[in-house]
Structures are given as C-alpha cells and as structure tokens.
Design a protein around this motif. Structure first.
Motif, PDB file in Angstrom:
ATOM      1  N   LEU A   1     -57.421  22.997 -77.398  1.00 28.51           N
ATOM      2  CA  LEU A   1     -56.830  24.123 -76.668  1.00 28.51           C
ATOM      3  C   LEU A   1     -55.302  24.161 -76.768  1.00 28.51           C
ATOM      4  O   LEU A   1     -54.711  25.233 -76.733  1.00 28.51           O
ATOM      5  CB  LEU A   1     -57.240  24.100 -75.196  1.00 28.51           C
ATOM      6  N   ASN A   2     -54.667  23.007 -76.918  1.00 24.95           N
ATOM      7  CA  ASN A   2     -53.208  22.992 -77.019  1.00 24.95           C
ATOM      8  C   ASN A   2     -52.706  23.580 -78.331  1.00 24.95           C
ATOM      9  O   ASN A   2     -51.514  23.813 -78.493  1.00 24.95           O
ATOM     10  CB  ASN A   2     -52.663  21.579 -76.807  1.00 24.95           C
ATOM     11  N   GLU A   3     -53.616  23.853 -79.267  1.00 29.70           N
ATOM     12  CA  GLU A   3     -53.235  24.493 -80.524  1.00 29.70           C
ATOM     13  C   GLU A   3     -53.306  26.022 -80.439  1.00 29.70           C
ATOM     14  O   GLU A   3     -53.052  26.718 -81.414  1.00 29.70           O
ATOM     15  CB  GLU A   3     -54.153  23.998 -81.652  1.00 29.70           C
ATOM     16  N   ALA A   4     -53.620  26.546 -79.243  1.00 32.78           N
ATOM     17  CA  ALA A   4     -53.799  27.991 -79.063  1.00 32.78           C
ATOM     18  C   ALA A   4     -52.469  28.745 -79.002  1.00 32.78           C
ATOM     19  O   ALA A   4     -52.460  29.975 -79.041  1.00 32.78           O
ATOM     20  CB  ALA A   4     -54.613  28.272 -77.803  1.00 32.78           C
ATOM     21  N   GLY A   5     -51.369  28.017 -78.896  1.00 32.60           N
ATOM     22  CA  GLY A   5     -50.063  28.672 -78.896  1.00 32.60           C
ATOM     23  C   GLY A   5     -49.684  29.296 -77.557  1.00 32.60           C
ATOM     24  O   GLY A   5     -48.798  30.145 -77.499  1.00 32.60           O
ATOM     25  N   LEU A   6     -50.334  28.886 -76.496  1.00 27.37           N
ATOM     26  CA  LEU A   6     -49.990  29.394 -75.173  1.00 27.37           C
ATOM     27  C   LEU A   6     -48.854  28.551 -74.603  1.00 27.37           C
ATOM     28  O   LEU A   6     -48.658  27.405 -74.990  1.00 27.37           O
ATOM     29  CB  LEU A   6     -51.206  29.360 -74.246  1.00 27.37           C
ATOM     30  N   GLN A   7     -48.133  29.119 -73.693  1.00 28.47           N
ATOM     31  CA  GLN A   7     -46.981  28.428 -73.097  1.00 28.47           C
ATOM     32  C   GLN A   7     -47.413  27.538 -71.933  1.00 28.47           C
ATOM     33  O   GLN A   7     -46.806  27.542 -70.879  1.00 28.47           O
ATOM     34  CB  GLN A   7     -45.950  29.465 -72.622  1.00 28.47           C
ATOM     35  N   THR A   8     -48.460  26.776 -72.163  1.00 29.99           N
ATOM     36  CA  THR A   8     -48.959  25.855 -71.148  1.00 29.99           C
ATOM     37  C   THR A   8     -49.558  24.643 -71.843  1.00 29.99           C
ATOM     38  O   THR A   8     -49.905  24.708 -73.015  1.00 29.99           O
ATOM     39  CB  THR A   8     -50.004  26.543 -70.229  1.00 29.99           C
ATOM     40  N   GLU A   9     -49.637  23.572 -71.098  1.00 30.67           N
ATOM     41  CA  GLU A   9     -50.219  22.339 -71.631  1.00 30.67           C
ATOM     42  C   GLU A   9     -51.577  22.121 -70.968  1.00 30.67           C
ATOM     43  O   GLU A   9     -51.685  22.070 -69.750  1.00 30.67           O
ATOM     44  CB  GLU A   9     -49.284  21.155 -71.327  1.00 30.67           C
ATOM     45  N   PHE A  10     -52.620  22.043 -71.780  1.00 31.35           N
ATOM     46  CA  PHE A  10     -53.962  21.788 -71.270  1.00 31.35           C
ATOM     47  C   PHE A  10     -54.217  20.289 -71.267  1.00 31.35           C
ATOM     48  O   PHE A  10     -53.772  19.583 -72.164  1.00 31.35           O
ATOM     49  CB  PHE A  10     -55.011  22.471 -72.154  1.00 31.35           C
ATOM     50  N   ASP A  11     -54.964  19.817 -70.279  1.00 37.29           N
ATOM     51  CA  ASP A  11     -55.357  18.414 -70.237  1.00 37.29           C
ATOM     52  C   ASP A  11     -56.612  18.256 -71.089  1.00 37.29           C
ATOM     53  O   ASP A  11     -57.729  18.528 -70.636  1.00 37.29           O
ATOM     54  CB  ASP A  11     -55.618  17.963 -68.804  1.00 37.29           C
ATOM     55  N   VAL A  12     -56.416  17.867 -72.334  1.00 33.52           N
ATOM     56  CA  VAL A  12     -57.537  17.689 -73.256  1.00 33.52           C
ATOM     57  C   VAL A  12     -57.835  16.197 -73.459  1.00 33.52           C
ATOM     58  O   VAL A  12     -58.431  15.806 -74.455  1.00 33.52           O
ATOM     59  CB  VAL A  12     -57.291  18.395 -74.619  1.00 33.52           C
ATOM     60  N   SER A  13     -57.422  15.403 -72.484  1.00 33.14           N
ATOM     61  CA  SER A  13     -57.646  13.963 -72.569  1.00 33.14           C
ATOM     62  C   SER A  13     -59.148  13.676 -72.599  1.00 33.14           C
ATOM     63  O   SER A  13     -59.966  14.474 -72.127  1.00 33.14           O
ATOM     64  CB  SER A  13     -57.010  13.253 -71.375  1.00 33.14           C
ATOM     65  N   THR A  14     -59.482  12.532 -73.142  1.00 33.71           N
ATOM     66  CA  THR A  14     -60.877  12.101 -73.198  1.00 33.71           C
ATOM     67  C   THR A  14     -61.459  12.032 -71.792  1.00 33.71           C
ATOM     68  O   THR A  14     -62.612  12.420 -71.565  1.00 33.71           O
ATOM     69  CB  THR A  14     -60.978  10.729 -73.898  1.00 33.71           C
ATOM     70  N   ASP A  15     -60.660  11.586 -70.846  1.00 37.68           N
ATOM     71  CA  ASP A  15     -61.109  11.475 -69.461  1.00 37.68           C
ATOM     72  C   ASP A  15     -61.467  12.851 -68.889  1.00 37.68           C
ATOM     73  O   ASP A  15     -62.531  13.030 -68.300  1.00 37.68           O
ATOM     74  CB  ASP A  15     -60.032  10.796 -68.608  1.00 37.68           C
ATOM     75  N   CYS A  16     -60.596  13.818 -69.085  1.00 40.81           N
ATOM     76  CA  CYS A  16     -60.835  15.164 -68.562  1.00 40.81           C
ATOM     77  C   CYS A  16     -62.046  15.803 -69.244  1.00 40.81           C
ATOM     78  O   CYS A  16     -62.896  16.409 -68.578  1.00 40.81           O
ATOM     79  CB  CYS A  16     -59.591  16.033 -68.742  1.00 40.81           C
ATOM     80  N   GLN A  17     -62.135  15.658 -70.554  1.00 42.21           N
ATOM     81  CA  GLN A  17     -63.292  16.197 -71.276  1.00 42.21           C
ATOM     82  C   GLN A  17     -64.579  15.547 -70.779  1.00 42.21           C
ATOM     83  O   GLN A  17     -65.605  16.224 -70.617  1.00 42.21           O
ATOM     84  CB  GLN A  17     -63.145  15.955 -72.778  1.00 42.21           C
ATOM     85  N   GLY A  18     -64.533  14.259 -70.533  1.00 43.89           N
ATOM     86  CA  GLY A  18     -65.700  13.537 -70.017  1.00 43.89           C
ATOM     87  C   GLY A  18     -66.129  14.056 -68.655  1.00 43.89           C
ATOM     88  O   GLY A  18     -67.327  14.201 -68.384  1.00 43.89           O
ATOM     89  N   GLN A  19     -65.149  14.358 -67.794  1.00 44.40           N
ATOM     90  CA  GLN A  19     -65.464  14.892 -66.469  1.00 44.40           C
ATOM     91  C   GLN A  19     -66.158  16.247 -66.577  1.00 44.40           C
ATOM     92  O   GLN A  19     -67.135  16.512 -65.864  1.00 44.40           O
ATOM     93  CB  GLN A  19     -64.192  15.011 -65.633  1.00 44.40           C
ATOM     94  N   VAL A  20     -65.665  17.102 -67.468  1.00 40.78           N
ATOM     95  CA  VAL A  20     -66.274  18.422 -67.665  1.00 40.78           C
ATOM     96  C   VAL A  20     -67.702  18.258 -68.188  1.00 40.78           C
ATOM     97  O   VAL A  20     -68.632  18.884 -67.671  1.00 40.78           O
ATOM     98  CB  VAL A  20     -65.434  19.302 -68.627  1.00 40.78           C
ATOM     99  N   LEU A  21     -67.879  17.405 -69.182  1.00 44.03           N
ATOM    100  CA  LEU A  21     -69.215  17.198 -69.746  1.00 44.03           C
ATOM    101  C   LEU A  21     -70.174  16.591 -68.723  1.00 44.03           C
ATOM    102  O   LEU A  21     -71.359  16.943 -68.694  1.00 44.03           O
ATOM    103  CB  LEU A  21     -69.151  16.339 -71.004  1.00 44.03           C
ATOM    104  N   ASP A  22     -69.669  15.708 -67.870  1.00 46.87           N
ATOM    105  CA  ASP A  22     -70.510  15.132 -66.821  1.00 46.87           C
ATOM    106  C   ASP A  22     -71.048  16.239 -65.910  1.00 46.87           C
ATOM    107  O   ASP A  22     -72.229  16.254 -65.557  1.00 46.87           O
ATOM    108  CB  ASP A  22     -69.741  14.107 -65.983  1.00 46.87           C
ATOM    109  N   ILE A  23     -70.181  17.174 -65.537  1.00 44.27           N
ATOM    110  CA  ILE A  23     -70.582  18.285 -64.664  1.00 44.27           C
ATOM    111  C   ILE A  23     -71.574  19.193 -65.389  1.00 44.27           C
ATOM    112  O   ILE A  23     -72.612  19.577 -64.821  1.00 44.27           O
ATOM    113  CB  ILE A  23     -69.353  19.064 -64.162  1.00 44.27           C
TER     114      ILE A  23
END
Length: 154
Positions: free
Chosen positions: A56-78
């Motif tokens: 997502l951080n390659e989308a060129g938006l003026q924001t920083e997404f948390d694409v960490s393994t931990d955050c991705q893991g939390q989303v996948l867990d849900i």
C-alpha cells in the motif's frame, strides 16, 4: 436471524480492511476460502491501480500505511476468525456453507458486492493460492484494459 449475522460478519471483514487502508482505498477486495484450510487475502484499488496489502505504501498517497508483518497478521487473524464464524453460523442455521467468498467494497460509495461459491474451487493441480492469485491478476488486467481504451472515431 441468519442473514443479519452473516452480513455482520462480512461487514466486520470489510471494516478491518478499510481500517488497514485508512479508508483511502477506492475498492477493497477480500478473498475468503474454506476448503480444508481457512485462507484469507485482501488487496486494494487506489488511483486505478491494484496493490497487494503489503504494498500500500507504493500507492503514492501522502500517508504512511502500517504494512508491518505484525499488522498484516492481526488483519488476517480477524479475517480468518470471521471465516470460521461464518462456517459455524451456516452450520447452526443449516445453511449452505460457501467454500469461497469474494467480497468487493467501495468505501466512497458504500457499494458492496459479493460472490459465493459452494463447491470446491481447488483441484489436484489448482490450489487456493492459485485461485487467489488468478483473481488478483484478473482485477489488475481489468484496470489495465480500461486504461488502454481509445475513444471511438467520430
């Protein structure tokens, strides 16, 4: 009631992915499979380009997404937990259980579309991962085709 509980679980899946993309995605795609194993994947359309969840951080938006393994893991867990709850819900109400759900949500218009498959989508030669990748590539190709449209001659 079955329909309400089913919709609630799908809404939870959409909500976590919308939160992950900070509400900035044009479309959210959620692939949810339950063929022997529970498998979920989410990807996004931003500015007419498809991005995998970890890019997502390659989308060129003026924001920083948390694409960490931990955050991705939390989303996948849900997502995985919601898939399990859907399976239990279908069993509880004696409803057909989807083997595959493809959910598409457009946050700006709140348009929601879902496709369900009730038969196994995998074979000895085609895995759940292959099917997920095929959908991802199909969505990328759709956008690429739109970009190459030429106006008709007048």
């Amino acid at each position: 009631m079955f329909e309400d509980e089913f919709s609630e679980l799908q809404a939870d899946m959409v909500d976590i992915c919308n939160e992950y993309s900070k509400g900035l995605a044009d479309k959210i795609f959620i692939y949810a499979a339950s063929e022997g194993l529970i498998f979920a994947h989410h990807f996004y359309c931003i500015n007419n380009k498809i991005f995998d969840c970890h890019k997502l951080n390659e989308a060129g938006l003026q924001t920083e997404f948390d694409v960490s393994t931990d955050c991705q893991g939390q989303v996948l867990d849900i997502l995985n937990e919601d898939i399990k709850k859907i399976l239990s819900l279908c069993k509880k109400y004696s409803q057909p259980t989807p083997k595959l759900m493809k959910l598409v949500y457009e946050p700006k218009t709140k348009k929601f579309n879902a496709e369900y498959k009730y038969e196994n989508q995998t074979t000895d030669d085609v895995s759940v991962f292959d099917n997920d990748e095929a959908w991802f590539e199909k969505e990328k190709a759709k956008l690429a085709d739109k970009g190459t449209d030429t106006p008709p001659d007048l």
